[in-house]
Scaffold this motif. Structure first.
Motif, mmCIF file in Angstrom:
data_model
loop_
_atom_site.group_PDB
_atom_site.id
_atom_site.type_symbol
_atom_site.label_atom_id
_atom_site.label_comp_id
_atom_site.label_asym_id
_atom_site.label_seq_id
_atom_site.Cartn_x
_atom_site.Cartn_y
_atom_site.Cartn_z
ATOM 1 N N ARG A 1 0.822 -1.206 0.000
ATOM 2 C CA ARG A 1 0.000 0.000 0.000
ATOM 3 C C ARG A 1 0.857 1.258 0.000
ATOM 4 N NH1 ARG A 1 -5.190 -1.457 0.126
ATOM 5 N NH2 ARG A 1 -5.596 -3.595 0.812
ATOM 6 N N ALA A 2 0.233 2.363 -0.413
ATOM 7 C CA ALA A 2 0.993 3.568 -0.739
ATOM 8 C C ALA A 2 1.789 4.128 0.437
ATOM 9 C CB ALA A 2 0.037 4.652 -1.265
ATOM 10 N N GLY A 3 1.113 4.360 1.548
ATOM 11 C CA GLY A 3 1.802 4.943 2.694
ATOM 12 C C GLY A 3 2.033 6.441 2.582
ATOM 13 N N ILE A 4 1.533 7.043 1.524
ATOM 14 C CA ILE A 4 1.545 8.512 1.417
ATOM 15 C C ILE A 4 0.156 8.941 0.945
ATOM 16 C CG2 ILE A 4 4.021 8.598 0.865
ATOM 17 C CD1 ILE A 4 3.115 9.412 -2.013
ATOM 18 N N PRO A 5 -0.233 10.191 1.223
ATOM 19 C CA PRO A 5 -1.619 10.583 0.920
ATOM 20 C C PRO A 5 -1.874 10.892 -0.552
ATOM 21 C CG PRO A 5 -0.458 12.396 1.990
ATOM 22 C CD PRO A 5 0.476 11.214 2.022
ATOM 23 N N HIS A 6 -0.850 11.350 -1.269
ATOM 24 C CA HIS A 6 -1.083 11.722 -2.670
ATOM 25 C C HIS A 6 0.270 11.741 -3.371
ATOM 26 C CE1 HIS A 6 -3.353 14.603 -5.664
ATOM 27 N NE2 HIS A 6 -3.266 13.357 -6.104
ATOM 28 N N GLY A 7 0.392 11.032 -4.465
ATOM 29 C CA GLY A 7 1.682 11.042 -5.137
ATOM 30 C C GLY A 7 1.610 10.330 -6.477
ATOM 31 N N VAL B 1 -1.325 7.567 -6.592
ATOM 32 C CA VAL B 1 -2.003 7.097 -5.377
ATOM 33 C C VAL B 1 -2.682 8.290 -4.733
ATOM 34 C CG1 VAL B 1 -0.472 5.134 -4.999
ATOM 35 C CG2 VAL B 1 0.096 7.353 -3.963
ATOM 36 N N ARG B 2 -3.843 8.020 -4.100
ATOM 37 C CA ARG B 2 -4.662 9.130 -3.606
ATOM 38 C C ARG B 2 -4.984 9.050 -2.119
ATOM 39 N NH1 ARG B 2 -6.487 7.680 -8.643
ATOM 40 N NH2 ARG B 2 -6.441 9.337 -10.224
ATOM 41 N N HIS B 3 -4.539 8.008 -1.477
ATOM 42 C CA HIS B 3 -4.607 7.992 -0.005
ATOM 43 C C HIS B 3 -3.613 6.948 0.500
ATOM 44 C CE1 HIS B 3 -7.241 4.365 1.177
ATOM 45 N NE2 HIS B 3 -7.170 4.300 -0.122
ATOM 46 N N HIS B 4 -3.373 6.992 1.817
ATOM 47 C CA HIS B 4 -2.336 6.131 2.399
ATOM 48 C C HIS B 4 -2.563 4.651 2.099
ATOM 49 C CE1 HIS B 4 0.326 8.634 4.955
ATOM 50 N NE2 HIS B 4 -0.668 9.486 4.907
ATOM 51 N N GLY B 5 -3.833 4.254 2.003
ATOM 52 C CA GLY B 5 -4.129 2.827 1.853
ATOM 53 C C GLY B 5 -4.231 2.361 0.415
ATOM 54 N N GLU C 1 9.684 -2.574 -4.379
ATOM 55 C CA GLU C 1 10.295 -1.250 -4.315
ATOM 56 C C GLU C 1 9.420 -0.265 -5.068
ATOM 57 O OE1 GLU C 1 14.298 -1.621 -5.739
ATOM 58 O OE2 GLU C 1 14.651 -3.371 -4.448
ATOM 59 N N VAL C 2 8.970 0.741 -4.343
ATOM 60 C CA VAL C 2 8.129 1.749 -4.974
ATOM 61 C C VAL C 2 8.589 3.132 -4.528
ATOM 62 C CG1 VAL C 2 6.347 1.479 -3.183
ATOM 63 C CG2 VAL C 2 5.743 2.535 -5.353
ATOM 64 N N ALA C 3 8.667 4.030 -5.492
ATOM 65 C CA ALA C 3 9.061 5.410 -5.176
ATOM 66 C C ALA C 3 7.998 6.352 -5.725
ATOM 67 C CB ALA C 3 10.412 5.723 -5.800
ATOM 68 N N PHE C 4 7.715 7.385 -4.974
ATOM 69 C CA PHE C 4 6.674 8.335 -5.364
ATOM 70 C C PHE C 4 7.253 9.735 -5.489
ATOM 71 C CE2 PHE C 4 4.668 5.151 -2.609
ATOM 72 C CZ PHE C 4 3.649 4.684 -3.415
ATOM 73 N N GLU C 5 6.630 10.502 -6.353
ATOM 74 C CA GLU C 5 6.818 11.947 -6.317
ATOM 75 C C GLU C 5 5.603 12.505 -5.567
ATOM 76 O OE1 GLU C 5 5.949 15.622 -9.285
ATOM 77 O OE2 GLU C 5 6.525 13.721 -10.208
ATOM 78 N N ALA C 6 5.861 13.086 -4.408
ATOM 79 C CA ALA C 6 4.746 13.559 -3.592
ATOM 80 C C ALA C 6 3.993 14.669 -4.307
ATOM 81 C CB ALA C 6 5.251 14.047 -2.245
ATOM 82 N N LEU C 7 2.667 14.639 -4.225
ATOM 83 C CA LEU C 7 1.822 15.683 -4.818
ATOM 84 C C LEU C 7 1.112 16.434 -3.697
ATOM 85 C CD1 LEU C 7 0.240 13.584 -7.713
ATOM 86 C CD2 LEU C 7 1.919 15.429 -7.955
ATOM 87 N N PRO C 8 0.788 17.690 -3.943
ATOM 88 C CA PRO C 8 0.028 18.421 -2.917
ATOM 89 C C PRO C 8 -1.276 17.682 -2.622
ATOM 90 C CG PRO C 8 0.688 19.879 -4.724
ATOM 91 C CD PRO C 8 1.005 18.493 -5.158
#
Lengths: 765, 161
Positions: free
Chosen positions: A44-50, A96-100, A122-129
């Motif tokens: 799962r993403a683990g970040i809110p938006h990216g 991704v649009r939420h942590h889950g 292995e997953v890397a995100f560019e964080a979005l506002p």
């Protein structure tokens, strides 16, 4: 109290499912683990938006015991799930649009390999506002959750009007205004979402899922994965709780995807408690602005209410939940001028979804708190203002629908006012122990039954006479604990003149049972029960006619079904059902019938934007009394008394009604006092059961339930749905009681000890 | 993965032996090796009580016990208390008093009740509530569960419920 309880304790026959469950023999989906079963889990993403900038599964694939790792590229079909609006990816490919949010699906031979495989993705995100406040989400410069979507973050908007609220408010003697808020809530079904899937060599996909909607699930899976829904078979054994959290896809599409890629293997997915908090649906947090106006004599004149719901990043049933909340925002009161506006915003918070009370919990808290404000302004007792304005049968509701005949909300309030918990309240409050203060609150509640206009609330029931002369009913609506399966057995046994032991019950299986709507919306026993009783009537008539041949009776109407057979009272002769069954081919031993819930015939000319689910015809009414004790030193609040009165049609079994009311009240009390996800940047900080507190046996009183005499002629044996109505009262009743106790005028839930302490400090500067 | 270990214990009245990783959770041994699924996993971290079993007469959480800790013990799961055709009075009382709804917490609740009634044969409602406070239920509001525990106590004392 206890003596009264014991006196009244004539528990009746136990539910047919009770003993197997008590002995630990009932098998839930979570208990099914076929030999050689693989395990599936989700990264799962683990970040809110990216934006996903890198997703490398090579290391995960190399973990010993990992069978496969799947990503968006492996998903056939639309990759979009959702009940009405299809906007939720099965696996996220770009964003991704939420942590889950799910980004990869790992299938492994065992738990250790699955855990190692998930860790190695292995997953890397560019964080979005990101945006976490639904009102901010609707401002012009807010980050967009779905950038290409027309309408931006405004998922749904609607208006329900009657009369001219603005003009009426301007002319009112008294107007109160307030802003009220209710939080997100987790269902905490004791059995977390889980299921199994296997693709047979024939191409048929077989699934066993802890789900409230097996028939609809097939279409959701088929759409998302590009499959033929008729090639999907879903079984739904007894659920270990649902409460709405298993209405809509949880594990279904992910499991089906894994099964497609690994034909012939059983694959199991079982979410942990933490994963359920992270990825499961939540009750929508909502903010409600109300202006409520009345004449000086207390007659309600107008209400204006604006509701804003936090949908999270995907639609689920958010628009429909908002709609039902709006329909209830005027409360069970007679108000001539009404304007209710609803909006529902996409955010990067957890996904909002169905939860017992379905928008009504939010609306009820707001309107009941506004009634308390108005009562204070008018110098009136809160209960007398409610009684004065209580909606009567035949009068039009806030949204312009004529209330059906039957026991009304005034009767529910009056029953509470006559109860010793109310008549003895002053003495009880004065007996507060040292360093505590007590208060009592009483509110009115209502809950619509069924899907509402535009979406047929249907069920089809199948009943079989076995060759052995017993009966088998095919339950099409999952039993998530509310006891519908047992109720169906009891209803069929009664209708067929047989002991309950002679009626077996097949749990929902799309390959064996005819289709029905979901286990939801206080509709289950009403709608399926009606279909079942029709099938029972056809069966009984058939058996009388066939028995007439054997009994040489030319007036079959005089024959009666008696345990194990059909009897002729005129002659005393009897033919066993086993003999009759022997003469019938299987097709002839089966009766199938159906029912669709009646809808409002002349709908009001408002809310036209709601094609599905507005308005509702049948409502269950109630009143809820709560007595609280606040600790002056710690601010801790104990719910010491709780009474629910309810008008829900005839009572089929008292225990069944009490189970639903008390259980719902317990969930409402949790929302009132304890339950808080503690969201921070879209992340749930209270994401396990040691930090997200649901009521324990020490946190609740002996909840009293008082169903009133009532009858709903359209209901099976006169019943109405009542699985949700009990959840609404505790929030506003506890708030009113705390005003009584410590002068705290709570505008939001939960009411924590910190809030209570602050109020106490104001009292004693 | 640890070195396999020989583990012998009594399970629902019968001696059993197995050779397994001593670091596995007891709940997994019960459910996977013995097919005893009454102990449910509601949280996996000792918060919900759905996995409770009796270990030498004490209610313990099988999600927090390791296989090695079972060695030499006397274990009873809800299956060992009674069967639907020969139920334990606690199980009967839960069914008769409407204490069972979804039923997922119920086996653990009956285990907590069994420990309580062995220690305190005539508890009052408050004592029953204290004894059940480690077992979460989301369906019932606990009223009928408390009713059932008191009724089971009466039945075990030989009184009419």
């Amino acid at each position: 109290m206890d003596a009264d309880r014991d006196k009244g304790a004539s528990p009746g026959a136990p539910r047919v499912d009770a003993l197997d469950k008590a002995c630990g023999r009932q098998r839930y989906a979570a208990d099914e683990t076929p030999p050689g079963c693989l395990l599936a889990g989700v990264k799962r993403a683990g970040i809110p938006h990216g934006r996903i900038v890198r997703l490398d599964t090579a290391a995960a694939r190399a973990v010993p015991g990992v069978v496969t790792v799947l990503t968006r590229a492996d998903v056939p079909g639309t990759n979009r799930q959702g009940i009405v609006h299809k906007d939720q990816p099965v696996l996220c490919g770009q964003r991704v649009r939420h942590h889950g949010d799910p980004v990869a699906l790992v299938v492994a031979e065992n738990k250790d390999a699955l855990a190692a495989g998930l860790a190695a993705v292995e997953v890397a995100f560019e964080a979005l506002p990101a945006v976490f406040d639904p009102e901010e989400a609707l401002s012009p410069n807010a980050p967009l959750v779905h950038p290409d979507r027309e309408g931006g973050n405004l998922l749904a908007h609607g208006l329900m009007e009657k009369g001219d609220a603005e003009s009426a408010l301007a002319g009112c003697d008294v107007v109160v205004a307030g802003r009220f808020a209710t939080p997100a809530q987790d269902h905490v079904s004791l059995e977390p979402p889980n299921g199994l899937a296997r693709l047979a060599p024939s191409g048929r996909l077989t699934m066993v899922v802890s789900t409230q909607a097996p028939f609809r699930d097939r279409f959701e899976i088929a759409q998302a994965l590009g499959l033929d829904p008729q090639r999907i078979r879903i079984r739904a054994p007894y659920l270990g709780g649902g409460f709405g959290g298993k209405d809509g896809a949880t594990v279904q599409c992910l499991l089906a995807l894994a099964a497609l890629r690994l034909p012939g293997r059983w694959i199991k997915m079982a979410w942990s408690r933490e994963e359920t908090f992270l990825a499961g649906y939540k009750r929508h947090a909502a903010v409600m602005d109300i202006r409520l106006g009345a004449r000086a004599d207390g007659t309600l004149e107008a209400i204006a209410c604006a509701m804003c719901f936090d949908a999270g990043p995907y639609a689920h049933l958010s628009g429909e939940i908002m709609e039902l909340g709006m329909e209830h925002a005027g409360g069970p009161y007679r108000i001539p001028h009404v304007r209710i506006e609803g909006s529902c915003a996409y955010t990067n918070n957890p996904v909002g979804g169905a939860f017992r009370g379905f928008g009504v919990v939010q609306a009820c808290f707001a309107v009941e708190r506004a009634m308390d404000m108005l009562a204070r302004r008018l110098g009136r007792a809160p209960e007398s203002l409610r009684l004065q304005n209580a909606l009567r049968p035949g009068e039009t509701s806030a949204v312009g629908v004529a209330a059906e005949p039957g026991t009304d909300v005034a009767a529910c309030l009056n029953a509470a006012l006559a109860h010793p918990l109310w008549t003895g309240r002053e003495a009880w409050k004065q007996a507060a122990p040292a360093f505590t203060r007590r208060g009592v609150g009483l509110v009115a509640v209502q809950n619509a039954m069924g899907y509402g206009r535009g979406l047929p609330d249907h069920a089809t029931a199948k009943l079989e006479l076995t060759r052995q002369g017993t009966f088998r009913l095919y339950n099409s609506v999952p039993d998530m604990g509310q006891g519908n399966a047992a109720a169906f057995v009891a209803m069929a046994a009664q209708a067929l003149g047989q002991p309950e032991a002679a009626v077996a019950c097949v749990q929902p299986d799309t390959a064996a049972c005819p289709p029905a709507g979901s286990s939801s919306a206080s509709r289950t026993v009403y709608t399926f029960g009606n279909a079942l009783l029709r099938a029972c009537r056809t069966m009984a008539e058939k058996l009388r006619n066939r028995a007439a041949l054997a009994l040489l009776c030319d007036t079959p109407d005089r024959l009666v079904l008696t345990p194990g057979g059909v009897s002729d009272p005129a002659t005393g002769r009897f033919v066993p059902l086993s003999v009759l069954a022997g003469f019938l081919i299987r097709d002839d031993r089966i009766c199938i019938d159906q029912f669709v819930m009646p809808v409002v015939e002349n709908p009001p000319d408002t809310g036209r934007e709601f094609k599905l689910g507005f308005p509702h015809r049948y409502f269950t009414y109630g009143a809820c009394l709560c007595g609280v004790e606040a600790d002056e030193l710690t601010g801790r609040v104990r719910l010491v008394q709780c009474l629910l009165t309810v008008a829900c049609g005839k009572v089929f079994t008292l225990a069944g009604v009490e189970q639903q009311l008390a259980g719902a009240a317990a969930q409402g009390a949790g929302l009132a006092l304890f339950e808080e996800l503690a969201l921070e940047g879209g992340r749930i900080r209270a994401g396990d059961l040691s930090t997200y507190l649901i009521p324990t046996s020490l946190d609740l009183p002996d909840i009293d339930c008082l169903p009133l005499p009532d009858d709903e002629p359209s209901g099976p044996l006169g019943i109405k749905g009542m699985g949700e109505v009990g959840i609404h009262g505790p929030g506003p009743a506890v708030a009113q009681a705390l005003f009584d106790a410590v002068g705290l005028d709570a505008a939001s839930l939960p009411i924590t000890p910190e809030v209570v302490l602050a109020a106490l400090e104001e009292l004693t500067p | 993965m640890n070195e396999p270990m020989d583990i012998a214990f009594r399970l629902n009245g019968r001696p059993v032996e197995l050779t397994t990783d001593p670091g596995r959770r007891a709940i997994d041994v019960l459910r996977e090796d013995f097919g005893l699924t009454a102990a449910k996993e509601g949280c996996g971290s000792g918060e919900c009580g759905a996995c409770a079993v009796l270990v030498d007469g004490t209610a313990r959480l099988s999600c927090l016990m390791l296989a090695a800790q079972l060695h030499g013990r006397d274990l009873t799961t809800a299956e060992g208390l009674g069967r639907p055709d020969a139920p334990h009075p606690i199980q009967t009382a839960f069914a008769v008093h409407g204490a069972v709804q979804c039923g997922y917490c119920t086996p653990g609740m009956t285990i907590a009740a069994a420990e309580l009634l062995a220690r305190d044969p005539a508890p009052d409602r408050e004592a029953a509530r204290r004894a059940l406070s480690g077992n979460l239920c989301r369906c019932t509001g606990y009223v009928k569960i408390v009713d059932a525990v008191l009724a089971a106590g009466a039945a075990l004392r030989g009184e009419e419920s």
